[in-house]
Design a protein around this motif. Sequence first.
Motif, PDB file in Angstrom:
ATOM      1  N   GLN A 153       8.270 -15.889 -10.407  1.00 26.30           N
ATOM      2  CA  GLN A 153       7.883 -16.650  -9.218  1.00 26.30           C
ATOM      3  C   GLN A 153       7.572 -15.714  -8.047  1.00 26.30           C
ATOM      4  O   GLN A 153       6.795 -16.065  -7.171  1.00 26.30           O
ATOM      5  CB  GLN A 153       8.985 -17.630  -8.812  1.00 26.30           C
ATOM      6  N   LEU A 154       8.193 -14.532  -8.035  1.00 26.58           N
ATOM      7  CA  LEU A 154       7.908 -13.548  -6.993  1.00 26.58           C
ATOM      8  C   LEU A 154       6.581 -12.863  -7.267  1.00 26.58           C
ATOM      9  O   LEU A 154       5.714 -12.793  -6.409  1.00 26.58           O
ATOM     10  CB  LEU A 154       9.032 -12.508  -6.907  1.00 26.58           C
ATOM     11  N   ASN A 155       6.443 -12.348  -8.497  1.00 25.77           N
ATOM     12  CA  ASN A 155       5.213 -11.648  -8.846  1.00 25.77           C
ATOM     13  C   ASN A 155       5.120 -11.547 -10.364  1.00 25.77           C
ATOM     14  O   ASN A 155       5.780 -10.714 -10.971  1.00 25.77           O
ATOM     15  CB  ASN A 155       5.171 -10.250  -8.213  1.00 25.77           C
ATOM     16  N   SER A 156       4.277 -12.368 -10.959  1.00 29.27           N
ATOM     17  CA  SER A 156       4.146 -12.383 -12.416  1.00 29.27           C
ATOM     18  C   SER A 156       3.321 -11.212 -12.938  1.00 29.27           C
ATOM     19  O   SER A 156       3.267 -10.986 -14.141  1.00 29.27           O
ATOM     20  CB  SER A 156       3.536 -13.700 -12.882  1.00 29.27           C
ATOM     21  N   GLU A 157       2.693 -10.450 -12.037  1.00 29.46           N
ATOM     22  CA  GLU A 157       1.858  -9.332 -12.458  1.00 29.46           C
ATOM     23  C   GLU A 157       2.646  -8.032 -12.635  1.00 29.46           C
ATOM     24  O   GLU A 157       2.139  -7.088 -13.218  1.00 29.46           O
ATOM     25  CB  GLU A 157       0.728  -9.115 -11.447  1.00 29.46           C
ATOM     26  N   ILE A 158       3.871  -7.981 -12.123  1.00 31.64           N
ATOM     27  CA  ILE A 158       4.693  -6.780 -12.244  1.00 31.64           C
ATOM     28  C   ILE A 158       5.425  -6.804 -13.581  1.00 31.64           C
ATOM     29  O   ILE A 158       6.049  -7.802 -13.947  1.00 31.64           O
ATOM     30  CB  ILE A 158       5.721  -6.683 -11.092  1.00 31.64           C
ATOM     31  N   SER A 159       5.343  -5.727 -14.314  1.00 27.37           N
ATOM     32  CA  SER A 159       6.062  -5.597 -15.571  1.00 27.37           C
ATOM     33  C   SER A 159       7.555  -5.473 -15.277  1.00 27.37           C
ATOM     34  O   SER A 159       7.970  -4.667 -14.448  1.00 27.37           O
ATOM     35  CB  SER A 159       5.564  -4.357 -16.314  1.00 27.37           C
ATOM     36  N   GLN A 160       8.349  -6.283 -15.927  1.00 31.27           N
ATOM     37  CA  GLN A 160       9.790  -6.317 -15.674  1.00 31.27           C
ATOM     38  C   GLN A 160      10.559  -5.474 -16.682  1.00 31.27           C
ATOM     39  O   GLN A 160      10.211  -5.428 -17.853  1.00 31.27           O
ATOM     40  CB  GLN A 160      10.330  -7.747 -15.814  1.00 31.27           C
ATOM     41  N   LEU A 161      11.632  -4.866 -16.180  1.00 31.95           N
ATOM     42  CA  LEU A 161      12.607  -4.276 -17.088  1.00 31.95           C
ATOM     43  C   LEU A 161      13.523  -5.382 -17.574  1.00 31.95           C
ATOM     44  O   LEU A 161      13.806  -6.336 -16.833  1.00 31.95           O
ATOM     45  CB  LEU A 161      13.463  -3.225 -16.363  1.00 31.95           C
ATOM     46  N   ILE A 162      14.027  -5.258 -18.765  1.00 29.48           N
ATOM     47  CA  ILE A 162      15.010  -6.211 -19.271  1.00 29.48           C
ATOM     48  C   ILE A 162      16.291  -6.005 -18.480  1.00 29.48           C
ATOM     49  O   ILE A 162      16.715  -4.869 -18.247  1.00 29.48           O
ATOM     50  CB  ILE A 162      15.237  -5.988 -20.783  1.00 29.48           C
ATOM     51  N   ILE A 185      14.674 -13.441  -4.326  1.00 29.05           N
ATOM     52  CA  ILE A 185      13.873 -14.554  -4.846  1.00 29.05           C
ATOM     53  C   ILE A 185      14.713 -15.821  -4.868  1.00 29.05           C
ATOM     54  O   ILE A 185      15.847 -15.811  -5.359  1.00 29.05           O
ATOM     55  CB  ILE A 185      13.394 -14.276  -6.292  1.00 29.05           C
ATOM     56  N   VAL A 186      14.155 -16.890  -4.359  1.00 29.92           N
ATOM     57  CA  VAL A 186      14.761 -18.215  -4.465  1.00 29.92           C
ATOM     58  C   VAL A 186      13.755 -19.102  -5.186  1.00 29.92           C
ATOM     59  O   VAL A 186      12.557 -19.080  -4.872  1.00 29.92           O
ATOM     60  CB  VAL A 186      15.115 -18.796  -3.074  1.00 29.92           C
ATOM     61  N   SER A 187      14.245 -19.871  -6.150  1.00 34.35           N
ATOM     62  CA  SER A 187      13.385 -20.768  -6.910  1.00 34.35           C
ATOM     63  C   SER A 187      12.603 -21.669  -5.961  1.00 34.35           C
ATOM     64  O   SER A 187      13.134 -22.168  -4.969  1.00 34.35           O
ATOM     65  CB  SER A 187      14.245 -21.623  -7.853  1.00 34.35           C
ATOM     66  N   ALA A 188      11.336 -21.891  -6.279  1.00 33.88           N
ATOM     67  CA  ALA A 188      10.461 -22.703  -5.424  1.00 33.88           C
ATOM     68  C   ALA A 188      11.063 -24.078  -5.142  1.00 33.88           C
ATOM     69  O   ALA A 188      10.890 -24.625  -4.055  1.00 33.88           O
ATOM     70  CB  ALA A 188       9.089 -22.838  -6.083  1.00 33.88           C
ATOM     71  N   ASN A 189      11.801 -24.623  -6.091  1.00 33.42           N
ATOM     72  CA  ASN A 189      12.400 -25.959  -5.927  1.00 33.42           C
ATOM     73  C   ASN A 189      13.590 -25.970  -4.975  1.00 33.42           C
ATOM     74  O   ASN A 189      14.069 -27.043  -4.619  1.00 33.42           O
ATOM     75  CB  ASN A 189      12.874 -26.506  -7.277  1.00 33.42           C
ATOM     76  N   HIS A 190      14.080 -24.789  -4.592  1.00 27.52           N
ATOM     77  CA  HIS A 190      15.302 -24.716  -3.788  1.00 27.52           C
ATOM     78  C   HIS A 190      15.110 -23.964  -2.471  1.00 27.52           C
ATOM     79  O   HIS A 190      16.084 -23.644  -1.800  1.00 27.52           O
ATOM     80  CB  HIS A 190      16.420 -24.067  -4.610  1.00 27.52           C
ATOM     81  N   ARG A 191      13.876 -23.672  -2.112  1.00 26.79           N
ATOM     82  CA  ARG A 191      13.629 -22.943  -0.868  1.00 26.79           C
ATOM     83  C   ARG A 191      13.894 -23.841   0.344  1.00 26.79           C
ATOM     84  O   ARG A 191      13.820 -25.057   0.257  1.00 26.79           O
ATOM     85  CB  ARG A 191      12.198 -22.406  -0.836  1.00 26.79           C
ATOM     86  N   GLY A 192      14.237 -23.187   1.461  1.00 26.54           N
ATOM     87  CA  GLY A 192      14.491 -23.920   2.696  1.00 26.54           C
ATOM     88  C   GLY A 192      15.902 -24.463   2.814  1.00 26.54           C
ATOM     89  O   GLY A 192      16.201 -25.231   3.722  1.00 26.54           O
ATOM     90  N   LYS A 193      16.795 -24.052   1.912  1.00 26.44           N
ATOM     91  CA  LYS A 193      18.177 -24.538   1.918  1.00 26.44           C
ATOM     92  C   LYS A 193      19.169 -23.461   2.342  1.00 26.44           C
ATOM     93  O   LYS A 193      20.379 -23.648   2.232  1.00 26.44           O
ATOM     94  CB  LYS A 193      18.565 -25.043   0.522  1.00 26.44           C
ATOM     95  N   GLY A 199      25.476 -25.020 -11.033  1.00 24.95           N
ATOM     96  CA  GLY A 199      25.851 -25.319 -12.411  1.00 24.95           C
ATOM     97  C   GLY A 199      25.465 -24.154 -13.299  1.00 24.95           C
ATOM     98  O   GLY A 199      25.790 -23.008 -13.010  1.00 24.95           O
ATOM     99  N   ASP A 200      24.716 -24.428 -14.354  1.00 20.94           N
ATOM    100  CA  ASP A 200      24.248 -23.380 -15.266  1.00 20.94           C
ATOM    101  C   ASP A 200      22.872 -22.841 -14.885  1.00 20.94           C
ATOM    102  O   ASP A 200      22.343 -21.967 -15.561  1.00 20.94           O
ATOM    103  CB  ASP A 200      24.188 -23.908 -16.704  1.00 20.94           C
ATOM    104  N   GLU A 201      22.295 -23.392 -13.818  1.00 22.96           N
ATOM    105  CA  GLU A 201      20.941 -22.990 -13.417  1.00 22.96           C
ATOM    106  C   GLU A 201      20.984 -21.865 -12.380  1.00 22.96           C
ATOM    107  O   GLU A 201      21.655 -21.966 -11.360  1.00 22.96           O
ATOM    108  CB  GLU A 201      20.200 -24.193 -12.830  1.00 22.96           C
ATOM    109  N   LEU A 202      20.248 -20.801 -12.653  1.00 15.57           N
ATOM    110  CA  LEU A 202      20.093 -19.696 -11.714  1.00 15.57           C
ATOM    111  C   LEU A 202      18.971 -20.089 -10.749  1.00 15.57           C
ATOM    112  O   LEU A 202      17.842 -20.312 -11.170  1.00 15.57           O
ATOM    113  CB  LEU A 202      19.726 -18.417 -12.467  1.00 15.57           C
ATOM    114  N   ILE A 203      19.306 -20.199  -9.443  1.00 14.63           N
ATOM    115  CA  ILE A 203      18.307 -20.670  -8.487  1.00 14.63           C
ATOM    116  C   ILE A 203      17.917 -19.603  -7.453  1.00 14.63           C
ATOM    117  O   ILE A 203      17.043 -19.835  -6.632  1.00 14.63           O
ATOM    118  CB  ILE A 203      18.750 -21.968  -7.789  1.00 14.63           C
ATOM    119  N   GLY A 204      18.579 -18.445  -7.508  1.00 14.25           N
ATOM    120  CA  GLY A 204      18.220 -17.374  -6.591  1.00 14.25           C
ATOM    121  C   GLY A 204      18.842 -16.062  -7.023  1.00 14.25           C
ATOM    122  O   GLY A 204      19.843 -16.045  -7.754  1.00 14.25           O
TER     123      GLY A 204
END
Length: 142
Positions: free
Chosen positions: A25-34, A79-87, A53-58
Amino acid sequence: MTIEILQKSSLTPSIAQQIRSLFNQLNSEISQLIIDKVLVPDNTIVFAVCREGDELIGMAAMATYKVISGHKGMVEDVIVSANHRGKGIGKKLMLKLLEEGKKQQLNEILLFSGHHRLPAITLYKSLGFQLKNSGLYTLKVG
């Protein structure tokens, strides 16, 4: 909602996958390390996560290092999940990193932010960060 420091011992395949998805969600073009390769003993990193709960939101990370000019931290990948921004989740994650920085007796905490990321810049300024008069240069070596 809980904010905590993620330890490798509590890393599960589900959390690892959620980290990958959140980073995209931050940048899908950057190759991530595991994440298994990031949370290793010789890598001095503080990795804060926010869960509902079990969901990682940030998440937010801070690499720490020592150089002649002091013991420093570099904030990365807030990074904060798009569904949880502004909280206020980004602020809580940053406060957790700042708390850890104080515990580690860091002299300075640095971060870079794109000029277009106005909500992030507003957050960082509200926490006392100031724009430093310097240039950032980068060289891809791998």
